[in-house]
Design a protein around this motif. Structure first.
Motif, mmCIF file in Angstrom:
data_model
loop_
_atom_site.group_PDB
_atom_site.id
_atom_site.type_symbol
_atom_site.label_atom_id
_atom_site.label_comp_id
_atom_site.label_asym_id
_atom_site.label_seq_id
_atom_site.Cartn_x
_atom_site.Cartn_y
_atom_site.Cartn_z
ATOM 1 N N GLY A 274 53.441 43.028 46.301
ATOM 2 C CA GLY A 274 53.175 44.227 47.098
ATOM 3 C C GLY A 274 53.370 43.997 48.590
ATOM 4 O O GLY A 274 53.448 44.946 49.369
ATOM 5 N N THR A 275 53.442 42.730 48.978
ATOM 6 C CA THR A 275 53.625 42.398 50.394
ATOM 7 C C THR A 275 55.090 42.466 50.803
ATOM 8 O O THR A 275 55.407 42.910 51.903
ATOM 9 N N ILE A 276 55.999 42.044 49.919
ATOM 10 C CA ILE A 276 57.411 42.007 50.341
ATOM 11 C C ILE A 276 58.099 43.366 50.253
ATOM 12 O O ILE A 276 59.085 43.585 50.936
ATOM 13 N N VAL A 277 57.573 44.277 49.426
ATOM 14 C CA VAL A 277 58.044 45.679 49.453
ATOM 15 C C VAL A 277 56.846 46.585 49.199
ATOM 16 O O VAL A 277 55.939 46.229 48.446
ATOM 17 N N PRO A 278 56.842 47.766 49.825
ATOM 18 C CA PRO A 278 55.660 48.633 49.731
ATOM 19 C C PRO A 278 55.310 49.053 48.303
ATOM 20 O O PRO A 278 54.143 49.231 47.982
ATOM 21 N N ASP A 279 56.322 49.207 47.444
ATOM 22 C CA ASP A 279 56.030 49.633 46.072
ATOM 23 C C ASP A 279 56.163 48.473 45.074
ATOM 24 O O ASP A 279 56.423 48.685 43.890
ATOM 25 N N GLY A 280 55.933 47.271 45.574
ATOM 26 C CA GLY A 280 56.108 46.082 44.738
ATOM 27 C C GLY A 280 55.226 46.069 43.502
ATOM 28 O O GLY A 280 55.667 45.727 42.409
ATOM 29 N N ARG A 281 53.944 46.417 43.677
ATOM 30 C CA ARG A 281 53.045 46.360 42.523
ATOM 31 C C ARG A 281 53.392 47.425 41.489
ATOM 32 O O ARG A 281 53.353 47.163 40.279
ATOM 33 N N GLU A 282 53.773 48.620 41.945
ATOM 34 C CA GLU A 282 54.196 49.653 41.001
ATOM 35 C C GLU A 282 55.416 49.168 40.206
ATOM 36 O O GLU A 282 55.487 49.312 38.981
ATOM 37 N N ARG A 283 56.343 48.559 40.932
ATOM 38 C CA ARG A 283 57.547 48.070 40.251
ATOM 39 C C ARG A 283 57.215 46.922 39.302
ATOM 40 O O ARG A 283 57.844 46.770 38.248
ATOM 41 N N GLY A 284 56.205 46.138 39.658
ATOM 42 C CA GLY A 284 55.749 45.067 38.764
ATOM 43 C C GLY A 284 55.246 45.644 37.449
ATOM 44 O O GLY A 284 55.564 45.137 36.363
ATOM 45 N N ILE A 285 54.452 46.708 37.539
ATOM 46 C CA ILE A 285 53.937 47.349 36.327
ATOM 47 C C ILE A 285 55.095 47.897 35.494
ATOM 48 O O ILE A 285 55.150 47.707 34.277
ATOM 49 N N LEU A 286 56.042 48.516 36.171
ATOM 50 C CA LEU A 286 57.174 49.108 35.443
ATOM 51 C C LEU A 286 58.099 48.039 34.850
ATOM 52 O O LEU A 286 58.921 48.332 33.991
ATOM 53 N N ALA A 287 57.934 46.803 35.290
ATOM 54 C CA ALA A 287 58.721 45.700 34.723
ATOM 55 C C ALA A 287 57.939 44.942 33.646
ATOM 56 O O ALA A 287 58.410 43.938 33.132
ATOM 57 N N GLY A 288 56.704 45.417 33.339
ATOM 58 C CA GLY A 288 55.980 44.779 32.235
ATOM 59 C C GLY A 288 54.632 44.170 32.587
ATOM 60 O O GLY A 288 53.940 43.657 31.707
ATOM 61 N N ALA A 289 54.219 44.205 33.863
ATOM 62 C CA ALA A 289 52.896 43.687 34.229
ATOM 63 C C ALA A 289 51.831 44.676 33.753
ATOM 64 O O ALA A 289 52.126 45.848 33.504
ATOM 65 N N ASN A 290 50.569 44.198 33.598
ATOM 66 C CA ASN A 290 49.508 45.100 33.130
ATOM 67 C C ASN A 290 48.158 44.870 33.811
ATOM 68 O O ASN A 290 47.137 45.315 33.313
ATOM 69 N N VAL A 291 48.172 44.175 34.934
ATOM 70 C CA VAL A 291 46.926 43.850 35.642
ATOM 71 C C VAL A 291 47.156 44.012 37.138
ATOM 72 O O VAL A 291 48.243 43.712 37.631
ATOM 73 N N VAL A 292 46.125 44.484 37.852
ATOM 74 C CA VAL A 292 46.148 44.426 39.319
ATOM 75 C C VAL A 292 44.852 43.762 39.797
ATOM 76 O O VAL A 292 43.832 43.825 39.122
ATOM 77 N N MET A 293 44.931 43.117 40.933
ATOM 78 C CA MET A 293 43.788 42.346 41.427
ATOM 79 C C MET A 293 43.439 42.698 42.865
ATOM 80 O O MET A 293 43.695 41.922 43.781
ATOM 81 N N PRO A 294 42.835 43.876 43.055
ATOM 82 C CA PRO A 294 42.493 44.238 44.430
ATOM 83 C C PRO A 294 41.411 43.330 45.014
ATOM 84 O O PRO A 294 40.659 42.677 44.298
ATOM 85 N N ASN A 295 41.378 43.313 46.329
ATOM 86 C CA ASN A 295 40.522 42.415 47.078
ATOM 87 C C ASN A 295 39.121 42.978 47.262
ATOM 88 O O ASN A 295 38.954 44.131 47.642
ATOM 89 N N LEU A 296 38.108 42.139 46.959
ATOM 90 C CA LEU A 296 36.709 42.540 47.176
ATOM 91 C C LEU A 296 36.072 41.741 48.311
ATOM 92 O O LEU A 296 34.877 41.887 48.584
ATOM 93 N N SER A 297 36.850 40.876 48.957
ATOM 94 C CA SER A 297 36.276 40.034 50.008
ATOM 95 C C SER A 297 35.810 40.906 51.169
ATOM 96 O O SER A 297 36.371 41.970 51.411
ATOM 97 N N PRO A 298 34.781 40.446 51.911
ATOM 98 C CA PRO A 298 34.349 41.210 53.085
ATOM 99 C C PRO A 298 35.519 41.366 54.055
ATOM 100 O O PRO A 298 36.292 40.413 54.246
ATOM 101 N N VAL A 299 35.659 42.551 54.636
ATOM 102 C CA VAL A 299 36.805 42.809 55.518
ATOM 103 C C VAL A 299 36.903 41.771 56.640
ATOM 104 O O VAL A 299 37.995 41.345 57.019
#
Ligand code: 5AD
Ligand code: FES
Length: 347
Positions: A274-299
Motif C-alpha cells: 500500500g506504500t508503493i502505490v495508493p491502491d496496492g492493498r486493494e490490488r493485493g486482495i484482487l490478486a488473491g490476498a485475504n488479510v489486512v493488518m491495520p496499525n493499532l500503535s499509538p499515533v
C-alpha cells in the motif's frame, strides 16, 4: 505459461525449473490471468470476507543490523521507543472496540523484553481478551522461549525467512544472522503448534528468478499457515538506500502464485504494498490476498517504526485506519470480518 499455471492450480507444486520459468517469462498478460485464477480460489474458500489483524509495534529497539531495515541498530537517526504494558493493553482495548479479534505484537529483537516480561504481557492480553487470537512477531528466540510463549497462550508467530537462497541471505544480513537458524526457528514454531507465518521481500537487492523459485520451494516444504510478502522499499538511512525497490506487478504475481500453491493460506495485502502505490492493498486482495493488518500503535510512535521510507498510516488513529480499510475493501466488493480468522486446513 497457462499450462504451468493450471498445473500449479491442480497439483500445488512445481519443480525448480518450472518456478524459474514462471518468474523469468512473466508478462502483463500472464499476471492478469494468474490474478484471476488466484482470486477465484480465495473467493471460493473465504467468500468476500477479509480478515483483519490489529498490529501493535511495541518496540523499535533491535539488536540486529539487517542491511535493508530502517530500524537496524546502526541507524543513529531512529528515535527509539518501547511501549509499556499499559500502553500495549490500551492498544488492545481500542482495537477490540473497533472489531479486531487478532492482535499482533511486533517488534525489533529487543533484549529488554525478556521471556519473563513477554510472558506477563501475553497472559494479560489472553486473560482480558480470551476470544482473541494473539500473534507474536519478535524475531529469533530459543525453542524454549517459543514453547513458553505458546504455553502462555500465544496462538501464532510471524517470522519471515526473507530469502531462501543462502548466498542471497548473506547479501541482505550481517554474518551474525544465518538462514539455517531462521529456518530452524520456523520449523520449531510449526512443531510447537503455532499457526506459523513466513514470507519474503519482493525485489530485494540481488533477488532474481532463481531466488524466487527457491522461496516458493521452501514455502512449499514448510507449508506455513500464513505467508506475508511485500515489495522491498529502500530506506534512506540504510546501506540499501540507493537500491531499486520491488514492483507492484511482481509482488502481485507472487501473491497469486502463493494462493495457487497454498489455497488455504492466510495471505496479507501488506502495508509495504500500500506504500508503493495508493491502491496496492486493494490490488493485493484482487490478486488473491485475504488479510489486512491495520496499525493499532499509538499515533505518537508510528513514524518511529519506519522500516522503509514513506510508510503509510503513520498519522492516522486506529479508528481512521480501520474505516479507511473498510471503505477500500468495500470499494472492490469485500467486507472486513469481525473474527479471529484462524487458519482452516483443506478438507
Ligand atoms: N522494505 C520492505 N520490507 C521491509 N522489511 C524490513 N525492511 C524492509 C524494507 N526496507 C520487512 C521484512 C521484515 C518485516 C517486518 O518487514 O521482511 O520481516
Ligand atoms: Fe491507515 Fe488507510 S489504512 S489510513
Amino acid at each position: 505459461m497457462k499450462e504451468l499455471i493450471q498445473k500449479l492450480k491442480k497439483e500445488h507444486t512445481l519443480s525448480k525449473a518450472e518456478w524459474t520459468e514462471l518468474f523469468t517469462h512473466r508478462s502483463q498478460q500472464t499476471g492478469e490471468y494468474l490474478a484471476e485464477e488466484a482470486r477465484a480460489v480465495s473467493r471460493k474458500i473465504f467468500g468476500n470476507r477479509i480478515y483483519t489483524r490489529g498490529l501493535i509495534e511495541f518496540t523499535n529497539y533491535c539488536k540486529n543490523d539487517c542491511y535493508y531495515c530502517g530500524i537496524r541498530k546502526s541507524n543513529r537517526n531512529v528515535s527509539r521507543y518501547r511501549l509499556t504494558e499499559a500502553q500495549i493493553l490500551e492498544c488492545c482495548e481500542s482495537g477490540y472496540e473497533l472489531g479486531f479479534r487478532t492482535f499482533v505484537l511486533q517488534g525489533g529483537e529487543d533484549g529488554y523484553f525478556t521471556d519473563e516480561k513477554m510472558l506477563l504481557i501475553i497472559r494479560k492480553i489472553k486473560e482480558r481478551y480470551p476470544d482473541c487470537a494473539l500473534t507474536l512477531s519478535l524475531g529469533e528466540r530459543s525453542k524454549k522461549s517459543y514453547e513458553a510463549f505458546y504455553q502462555a497462550g500465544a496462538d501464532r508467530y510471524l517470522l519471515r525467512h526473507e530469502t531462501a537462497d543462502c548466498g542471497h541471505y548473506r547479501k541482505l544480513h550481517p554474518a551474525e544472522l544465518s538462514l539455517e537458524n531462521r529456518m530452524d526457528c520456523l520449523r520449531q514454531l510449526k512443531e510447537i503448534g503455532y499457526q506459523t507465518g513466513t514470507g519474503f521481500m519482493v525485489g530485494s537487492p540481488g533477488q532474481g528468478a532463481e531466488q524466487l523459485a527457491e522461496d516458493m520451494l521452501f514455502i512449499r516444504s514448510l507449508n506455513p499457515q500464513m505467508v506475508g510478502i511485500g515489495p522491498f522499499v529502500p530506506h534512506h538511512d540504510t546501506p540499501f538506500a540507493k537500491e531499486k525497490g520491488g514492483t507492484v506487478e511482481l509482488t502481485l504475481y507472487c501473491i497469486s502464485l502463493l494462493r495457487l500453491m497454498l489455497p488455504n493460506a492466510l495471505l496479507p495485502a501488506t502495508t509495504a504494498l500500500g506504500t508503493i502505490v495508493p491502491d496496492g492493498r486493494e490490488r493485493g486482495i484482487l490478486a488473491g490476498a485475504n488479510v489486512v493488518m491495520p496499525n493499532l500503535s499509538p499515533v505518537g510512535v508510528r513514524k518511529k517504526y519506519e522500516l522503509y521510507d514513506n510508510k503509510i498510516c503513520t498519522g492516522e488513529e486506529a479508528a481512521e485506519c480501520r474505516n479507511c480499510l473498510q471503505s477500500r475493501m468495500q470499494s472492490i466488493g469485500y467486507e472486513l470480518a469481525v473474527d479471529r480468522g484462524d487458519y482452516k486446513p483443506p478438507v
